[in-house]
Scaffold this motif. Structure first.
Motif, mmCIF file in Angstrom:
data_model
loop_
_atom_site.group_PDB
_atom_site.id
_atom_site.type_symbol
_atom_site.label_atom_id
_atom_site.label_comp_id
_atom_site.label_asym_id
_atom_site.label_seq_id
_atom_site.Cartn_x
_atom_site.Cartn_y
_atom_site.Cartn_z
ATOM 1 N N GLU A 139 0.973 -1.551 0.075
ATOM 2 C CA GLU A 139 0.379 0.226 -0.396
ATOM 3 C C GLU A 139 1.294 1.107 -0.505
ATOM 4 O O GLU A 139 1.742 1.744 1.201
ATOM 5 C CB GLU A 139 -1.015 -0.489 1.318
ATOM 6 C CG GLU A 139 -1.756 0.743 1.522
ATOM 7 C CD GLU A 139 -2.868 0.649 0.064
ATOM 8 O OE1 GLU A 139 -3.352 -0.650 0.107
ATOM 9 O OE2 GLU A 139 -3.619 1.150 -0.095
ATOM 10 N N TYR A 140 0.707 2.148 -0.864
ATOM 11 C CA TYR A 140 1.572 3.485 -1.115
ATOM 12 C C TYR A 140 1.871 3.757 0.102
ATOM 13 O O TYR A 140 0.686 4.570 0.434
ATOM 14 C CB TYR A 140 1.153 3.751 -2.218
ATOM 15 C CG TYR A 140 2.399 5.298 -2.349
ATOM 16 C CD1 TYR A 140 3.326 4.874 -3.258
ATOM 17 C CD2 TYR A 140 2.141 6.205 -2.254
ATOM 18 C CE1 TYR A 140 4.934 5.494 -2.866
ATOM 19 C CE2 TYR A 140 2.859 7.621 -1.739
ATOM 20 C CZ TYR A 140 4.525 7.729 -2.683
ATOM 21 O OH TYR A 140 5.213 8.091 -2.626
ATOM 22 N N HIS A 145 8.296 3.224 0.255
ATOM 23 C CA HIS A 145 7.429 2.210 0.697
ATOM 24 C C HIS A 145 7.600 1.866 -0.158
ATOM 25 O O HIS A 145 7.827 0.404 0.560
ATOM 26 C CB HIS A 145 6.009 2.795 -0.060
ATOM 27 C CG HIS A 145 5.658 2.200 -0.896
ATOM 28 N ND1 HIS A 145 4.541 1.096 -0.367
ATOM 29 C CD2 HIS A 145 5.716 1.050 -2.484
ATOM 30 C CE1 HIS A 145 3.922 0.189 -1.155
ATOM 31 N NE2 HIS A 145 4.497 0.297 -2.137
ATOM 32 N N MET A 148 9.860 -1.128 2.378
ATOM 33 C CA MET A 148 9.004 -2.029 3.102
ATOM 34 C C MET A 148 9.473 -3.253 2.789
ATOM 35 O O MET A 148 7.985 -3.826 2.442
ATOM 36 C CB MET A 148 8.217 -1.210 3.190
ATOM 37 C CG MET A 148 7.512 -1.019 5.227
ATOM 38 S SD MET A 148 5.970 0.349 5.173
ATOM 39 C CE MET A 148 5.440 -0.877 7.102
HETATM 40 CU CU1 CUA Z 1 4.292 0.484 1.918
HETATM 41 CU CU2 CUA Z 1 4.056 1.020 3.962
#
Ligand code: CUA
Length: 158
Positions: A139-140, A145, A148
């Motif tokens: 999920e951005y 991001h 992760m």
């Molecule tokens: Cu993408 Cu936390």
């Protein structure tokens, strides 16, 4: 009032569709027990790091071959980001976010959770084959991001 036969067909079809959707919702709620997260699964994202069980995130053995993982997400990491289990382990994840909405999906499994601040998401996966299973945020959530990530390391049974 005169209703064209053609219109009657559309009205009937629309009603059938509505009944179909209502039926689908009823089956998912009453047969499969799918529902929105209840109040017992709510936490305060500001204090979650200080309160059990998320104060000590990590893995716990709950029975033979059964594990529970408490996982915290934040920009831009998971805690823990390395989880070791023996082959055949059945792992239940309880995960939440400290800040923004993150995602959690483990490659090679069908586990896929949305980590929304304030809510605890739960899902179970079984790891039969030894190896490394990458998990990522899908999920951005900001600049880093794409960094992760973490992994589940499944070891041969000794
Ligand atoms: Cu993408 Cu936390």
């Amino acid at each position: 009032m005169r209703v064209e036969p053609y219109e009657k067909v559309w009205i009937a079809l629309s009603l059938l569709m509505l009944l179909g959707f209502l039926g689908a919702i009823s089956v998912s709620v009453f047969v499969h027990g799918i529902s929105l997260p209840g109040a017992e699964q709510r936490i305060d994202p500001k204090t979650v790091v200080n309160e059990p069980p998320f104060a000590t995130p990590g893995i716990r053995e709950t029975g033979p071959g059964e594990y529970e993982v408490y996982l915290l997400s934040m920009v831009w990491s998971f805690v823990p980001n390395e989880i070791r289990v023996p082959a055949g382990a059945r792992v239940t994840f309880h995960a939440t976010s400290r800040d923004v909405t993150h995602g959690f999906t483990i490659h090679g499994t069908n586990l896929n959770l949305m980590l929304i601040p304030g809510l605890v998401a739960t899902g179970t996966a079984t790891f039969d084959k030894p190896g490394e299973y990458l998990f990522i945020c899908h999920e951005y959530c900001g600049l880093a991001h794409q960094t992760m990530a973490g992994k589940v390391i499944v070891e041969e049974k000794s």
